[in-house]
Design an enzyme around this catalytic site. Sequence first.
Site, PDB file in Angstrom:
ATOM      1  N   ARG A 237       9.938  -1.650  -0.020  1.00 32.57           N
ATOM      2  CA  ARG A 237      10.233  -1.155   1.317  1.00 32.57           C
ATOM      3  C   ARG A 237       8.949  -0.564   1.877  1.00 32.57           C
ATOM      4  O   ARG A 237       8.165   0.043   1.138  1.00 32.57           O
ATOM      5  CB  ARG A 237      11.311  -0.063   1.287  1.00 32.57           C
ATOM      6  CG  ARG A 237      12.732  -0.604   1.095  1.00 32.57           C
ATOM      7  CD  ARG A 237      13.200  -1.383   2.327  1.00 32.57           C
ATOM      8  NE  ARG A 237      14.563  -1.866   2.215  1.00 32.57           N
ATOM      9  CZ  ARG A 237      14.906  -3.063   1.736  1.00 32.57           C
ATOM     10  NH1 ARG A 237      13.990  -3.908   1.324  1.00 32.57           N
ATOM     11  NH2 ARG A 237      16.171  -3.427   1.705  1.00 32.57           N
ATOM     12  N   GLU A 266       9.558  -1.680  10.559  1.00 31.55           N
ATOM     13  CA  GLU A 266       9.832  -3.090  10.878  1.00 31.55           C
ATOM     14  C   GLU A 266      10.688  -3.186  12.136  1.00 31.55           C
ATOM     15  O   GLU A 266      11.584  -2.359  12.310  1.00 31.55           O
ATOM     16  CB  GLU A 266      10.564  -3.752   9.706  1.00 31.55           C
ATOM     17  CG  GLU A 266       9.683  -3.856   8.482  1.00 31.55           C
ATOM     18  CD  GLU A 266      10.393  -4.449   7.268  1.00 31.55           C
ATOM     19  OE1 GLU A 266      11.441  -5.103   7.436  1.00 31.55           O
ATOM     20  OE2 GLU A 266       9.900  -4.238   6.157  1.00 31.55           O
ATOM     21  N   HIS A 284       9.037 -10.002   6.036  1.00 31.05           N
ATOM     22  CA  HIS A 284      10.176  -9.644   5.167  1.00 31.05           C
ATOM     23  C   HIS A 284      10.977 -10.881   4.726  1.00 31.05           C
ATOM     24  O   HIS A 284      12.143 -11.046   5.086  1.00 31.05           O
ATOM     25  CB  HIS A 284      11.093  -8.621   5.860  1.00 31.05           C
ATOM     26  CG  HIS A 284      11.845  -7.771   4.869  1.00 31.05           C
ATOM     27  ND1 HIS A 284      12.064  -6.428   5.014  1.00 31.05           N
ATOM     28  CD2 HIS A 284      12.438  -8.107   3.689  1.00 31.05           C
ATOM     29  CE1 HIS A 284      12.757  -5.967   3.980  1.00 31.05           C
ATOM     30  NE2 HIS A 284      12.996  -6.969   3.158  1.00 31.05           N
TER      31      HIS A 284
HETATM   32  C1  GLV Z   1      15.921  -7.176   1.118  1.00 31.85           C
HETATM   33  O1  GLV Z   1      14.916  -6.568   1.332  1.00 31.85           O
HETATM   34  C2  GLV Z   1      17.025  -6.633   0.410  1.00 31.85           C
HETATM   35  O2  GLV Z   1      17.043  -5.425   0.160  1.00 31.85           O
HETATM   36  O3  GLV Z   1      17.943  -7.385   0.075  1.00 31.85           O
END
Ligand code: GLV
Length: 317
Positions: A237, A266, A284
């Site tokens: 993250r 983001e 992402h």
């Molecule tokens: C993606 O980042 C998730 O947490 O599934």
Amino acid sequence: MKTLLITRPIADPVIAQARTLFDVTVNEDGALDVAQAAQALADYDAILPTLGDQFTDQAFESAAEKLRCGMLGNFGVGYNHIDTVAAKAAGVQVSNTPDVLTDATADIGMTLLLATARRAGEGERMLRSGEWGGFGPKDLLGTHVTGKTVGIVGMGRIGQAVARRCHFGFGMDVVFYNRSAKEVGFPARQLASLGTVMEQADFVVVTTPGGAETTKLIDAVALEAMKPTGIFINISRGEVVDETALITALQTGQIAGAGLDVYEAEPHVPEALRELDNCVLLPHLGSATVETRQAMGQMALDNIIAWSNGDAPPQAV
Ligand code: GLV
């Protein structure tokens, strides 16, 4: 029929199955802000939310006695966008989608590691802009990967999947930092401190969960411990890393490069980061394969079905 809000369009077969069991609304308008999340908590029996939806403390507080929702079956393994303490206090169950995205996410870690080490982003930009003058023995020389040391920060499912790929696929030494003692079934050394991992690794790959406990775990001090040839990868993250400190480390050549799939705010990616040639930036994509996204949708729905039947959601968090 119970009402179910799916906060973003997901795989068609999952939505089709959901429609046979619930009165389904699919939100096509992007992530829910706090007010929209509060409204959804008041309007629906169950919600299938995902990253970016703001199920914060304040959302639960605003819904308060209007709360109707009993279940948040999150699409994603990470659920730092849901305040689970507030959810619990409000009697709302929460589940996530572990395991099904481990391989896809580890693959994105390797994509970033290789692309950054081998300057693939720079090379592609050069070629596309028509500036490639042909093979040059000294052009765009990157960093060898085989035999180097990878440092995994957070040796959970995804960390281990990255470590396995590095060890078995690329002949790398693996060191790792993990809060608790962790035995893994392949050669990997757990080091006592984050700083030591940052210091010893040629490639650092961050695979911790997000949330308050890991916010800015990778700060200026941690980055300073890295080798000047070190490459930093984040597939966890954005909040786990002090983005400003990372930009400085990249700008000043304190570290050699970075491969990032996640960002602090983001979809905002700082201009200063986008300007840097020594980093590879992905939007992402960790779990973004057809198979994985379908499996995540199915798992999120299965948890909601279990809750609806009065059973414990199998992936309750
Ligand atoms: C993606 O980042 C998730 O947490 O599934």
